[in-house]
Design a protein around this motif. Structure first.
Motif, PDB file in Angstrom:
ATOM      1  N   GLY A   1     -39.559  42.401  -8.129  1.00 34.04           N
ATOM      2  CA  GLY A   1     -40.597  42.445  -9.160  1.00 34.04           C
ATOM      3  C   GLY A   1     -41.133  43.844  -9.372  1.00 34.04           C
ATOM      4  N   LEU A   2     -40.273  44.841  -9.249  1.00 37.57           N
ATOM      5  CA  LEU A   2     -40.719  46.234  -9.190  1.00 37.57           C
ATOM      6  C   LEU A   2     -39.850  47.138 -10.060  1.00 37.57           C
ATOM      7  N   ASP A   3     -40.522  48.043 -10.789  1.00 36.53           N
ATOM      8  CA  ASP A   3     -39.863  49.154 -11.476  1.00 36.53           C
ATOM      9  C   ASP A   3     -40.437  50.458 -10.925  1.00 36.53           C
ATOM     10  N   ILE A   4     -39.570  51.442 -10.741  1.00 39.71           N
ATOM     11  CA  ILE A   4     -39.995  52.763 -10.266  1.00 39.71           C
ATOM     12  C   ILE A   4     -39.533  53.793 -11.283  1.00 39.71           C
ATOM     13  N   LEU A   5     -40.481  54.572 -11.801  1.00 39.53           N
ATOM     14  CA  LEU A   5     -40.165  55.581 -12.806  1.00 39.53           C
ATOM     15  C   LEU A   5     -40.035  56.948 -12.149  1.00 39.53           C
ATOM     16  N   PHE A   6     -38.968  57.667 -12.507  1.00 39.84           N
ATOM     17  CA  PHE A   6     -38.715  59.001 -11.978  1.00 39.84           C
ATOM     18  C   PHE A   6     -38.850  60.030 -13.097  1.00 39.84           C
ATOM     19  N   ASP A   7     -39.377  61.168 -12.732  1.00 41.85           N
ATOM     20  CA  ASP A   7     -39.497  62.275 -13.662  1.00 41.85           C
ATOM     21  C   ASP A   7     -38.111  62.855 -13.938  1.00 41.85           C
ATOM     22  N   ALA A   8     -37.829  63.123 -15.211  1.00 45.01           N
ATOM     23  CA  ALA A   8     -36.505  63.615 -15.585  1.00 45.01           C
ATOM     24  C   ALA A   8     -36.211  64.999 -15.030  1.00 45.01           C
ATOM     25  N   SER A   9     -37.243  65.797 -14.810  1.00 41.05           N
ATOM     26  CA  SER A   9     -37.040  67.175 -14.347  1.00 41.05           C
ATOM     27  C   SER A   9     -36.971  67.274 -12.833  1.00 41.05           C
ATOM     28  N   THR A  10     -37.915  66.599 -12.167  1.00 35.05           N
ATOM     29  CA  THR A  10     -37.987  66.722 -10.701  1.00 35.05           C
ATOM     30  C   THR A  10     -37.237  65.623  -9.974  1.00 35.05           C
ATOM     31  N   HIS A  11     -36.947  64.512 -10.674  1.00 28.49           N
ATOM     32  CA  HIS A  11     -36.303  63.341 -10.071  1.00 28.49           C
ATOM     33  C   HIS A  11     -37.134  62.789  -8.921  1.00 28.49           C
ATOM     34  N   GLN A  12     -38.437  62.833  -9.108  1.00 25.55           N
ATOM     35  CA  GLN A  12     -39.368  62.291  -8.123  1.00 25.55           C
ATOM     36  C   GLN A  12     -40.170  61.155  -8.730  1.00 25.55           C
ATOM     37  N   VAL A  13     -40.645  60.244  -7.850  1.00 27.04           N
ATOM     38  CA  VAL A  13     -41.402  59.073  -8.296  1.00 27.04           C
ATOM     39  C   VAL A  13     -42.696  59.508  -8.968  1.00 27.04           C
ATOM     40  N   LYS A  14     -42.942  58.968 -10.181  1.00 27.36           N
ATOM     41  CA  LYS A  14     -44.184  59.269 -10.885  1.00 27.36           C
ATOM     42  C   LYS A  14     -44.943  58.012 -11.304  1.00 27.36           C
ATOM     43  N   LYS A  15     -44.315  56.846 -11.116  1.00 27.34           N
ATOM     44  CA  LYS A  15     -44.994  55.626 -11.543  1.00 27.34           C
ATOM     45  C   LYS A  15     -44.349  54.404 -10.890  1.00 27.34           C
ATOM     46  N   PHE A  16     -45.194  53.408 -10.570  1.00 34.72           N
ATOM     47  CA  PHE A  16     -44.732  52.104 -10.097  1.00 34.72           C
ATOM     48  C   PHE A  16     -45.239  51.041 -11.066  1.00 34.72           C
TER      49      PHE A  16
END
Length: 432
Positions: free
Chosen positions: A298-313
């Protein structure tokens, strides 16, 4: 006409597919979708205003079969064949119900063997013959009501006739549990998720939102999946993993495994609500952020296109009546939010943090947190179908959280993000 095999306390199916007690609603829907042309006229029944107290039902009226799911766990708890004339039924390869074979009491006893004396429901005029995990219901005319001590075999029917099964139920547990209220669905015991339904996926038991006083640090996920013993027998294996803002996509994949789907954002429907510096020129599109979709968590994890780091759940509650219903399993999250400011001697001030779960109603949450901002209206629609029969939802921002609320006051999803420039950025994303 479907030709199906009954396995008491377990399943109803055939060589190609099987509905197993304890399987998730979405897995049952996937079976039906794979049988387009064979299974027709399927209905999904639910309560829009009371989704946690009324069973979730898949009805197949052309086949006389109903699948009843627990409204909280959203797992199959009862299989009911309510029109015996529309389906062929077998047990251990032996047919006991078909257009040529009537499911009489003699036929049932010949196929399934002897069992305990049945129970009679005088209000419904039904006699229930119970095996473990399986019950047959025979209609009885009131003038032939049996003596409780003698059972169905003591009845005398005209012309030597015999009662025929009107309804069959497959359930989990003993006959006493299922027959304590003849025909009842709500009280049936819920079986665990069968190992055959794990399918090499992680399944969520609980999600703890890790918070500092007024900001989110990450998630701690308590999960289970399929493992093996030394004898290579399948067993349940428990896991606990943490993912945090700033984690790389590689770190998340190591912790949670490969996502069920990788989704690239094509648009941000809430971009208009961002501060002007965050808007980009149309002739210079930015790099595309992307989601890891974990549907069984039940989870989505958004990654930043530039840093490829988690920015949102994004945590989904999977309520029926929402646009994304059946896409995810319910995320069993636990979120403790410390209110920004409270009036002296107020209730919130005395109890501290407000506890929010997938079952909280927005009315009580907003009252406890004293949310004053007006909501942003969100209307989801796909690129191929611009209509949304479920209507709009409402998004409320609070600290670093966006609550997506349905019209029935239940929370559809919670988005946790890191504010950009110290200001909350409304960024509810359509990922479908």
């Amino acid at each position: 006409m479907l030709d199906l095999e009954i396995i008491p306390e377990r399943s109803l199916g055939c060589d190609a597919w099987e509905f197993v007690l304890g399987m998730h609603f979405s897995q049952s829907v996937a079976i039906i979708q794979s049988q387009v042309g064979t299974i027709r006229g399927v209905q999904v029944l639910y309560s829009d205003q009371n989704p946690l107290n009324v069973d979730l039902v898949i009805n197949m009226p052309q086949d006389g079969i109903r699948f009843i799911f627990d409204p909280v766990a959203q797992r199959l708890k009862i299989i009911e064949i309510y029109n015996m004339k529309l389906v062929k039924l077998r047990y251990s390869g032996m047919c006991f119900n078909s257009p040529e074979i009537a499911p009489s009491i003699e036929q049932v006893e010949h196929c399934f063997g002897a069992t305990h004396p049945g129970l009679y429901d005088s209000q419904r005029h039904l006699f229930a013959l119970n095996f473990r995990g399986l019950s047959f219901y025979f209609p009885v005319d009131s003038k032939f009501e049996p003596g409780y001590a003698h059972g169905l075999g003591s009845l005398q029917f005209p012309n030597g006739g015999s009662p025929v099964v009107a309804r069959t139920t497959i359930y989990y547990g003993s006959q006493h549990q299922a027959s304590s209220s003849v025909g009842a669905a709500i009280g049936a015991p819920l079986p665990p998720l069968p190992l055959s339904c794990y399918r090499q996926q992680l399944h969520l038991r609980r999600c703890d939102v890790l918070r500092s006083p007024q900001s989110t640090r990450g998630l701690r996920l308590h999960m289970f999946t399929e493992g093996t013993t030394r004898a290579l027998e399948p067993v349940q294996r428990a896991l606990c993993r943490a993912v945090r803002f700033g984690d790389s996509c590689q770190a998340v994949a190591r912790a949670l495994g490969a996502p069920a789907r990788l989704y690239y954002k094509h648009d941000d429907k809430m971009r208009i609500h961002r501060p002007p510096p965050q808007r980009r020129a149309r002739h210079a599109p930015p790099a595309t952020d992307y989601f890891f979709n974990y549907f069984t968590l039940g989870l989505d994890i958004l990654f930043d296109a530039s840093t490829h780091q988690v920015k949102k759940f994004v945590l989904h509650t999977n309520y029926p009546g929402h646009y994304n219903f059946n896409m995810y399993h319910r995320c069993e999250f636990e979120l403790a939010v410390q209110p920004d400011k409270c009036e002296p001697n107020s209730l919130v001030d005395s109890v501290g943090a407000v506890s929010i779960t997938a079952y909280s109603k927005w009315e009580s949450v907003s009252r406890a947190l004293r949310v004053c901002e007006r909501p942003v209206v969100l209307n989801r629609a796909s690129s191929t179908n611009t209509t949304n029969p479920f209507g709009s939802t409402f998004c409320y921002g609070y600290q670093d959280i966006i609550f997506e609320v349905m019209s029935n006051n239940y929370i559809a999803s919670i988005t946790l993000y890191q504010p950009e420039g110290g200001r909350p950025a409304f960024a509810v994303n359509s990922i479908a």
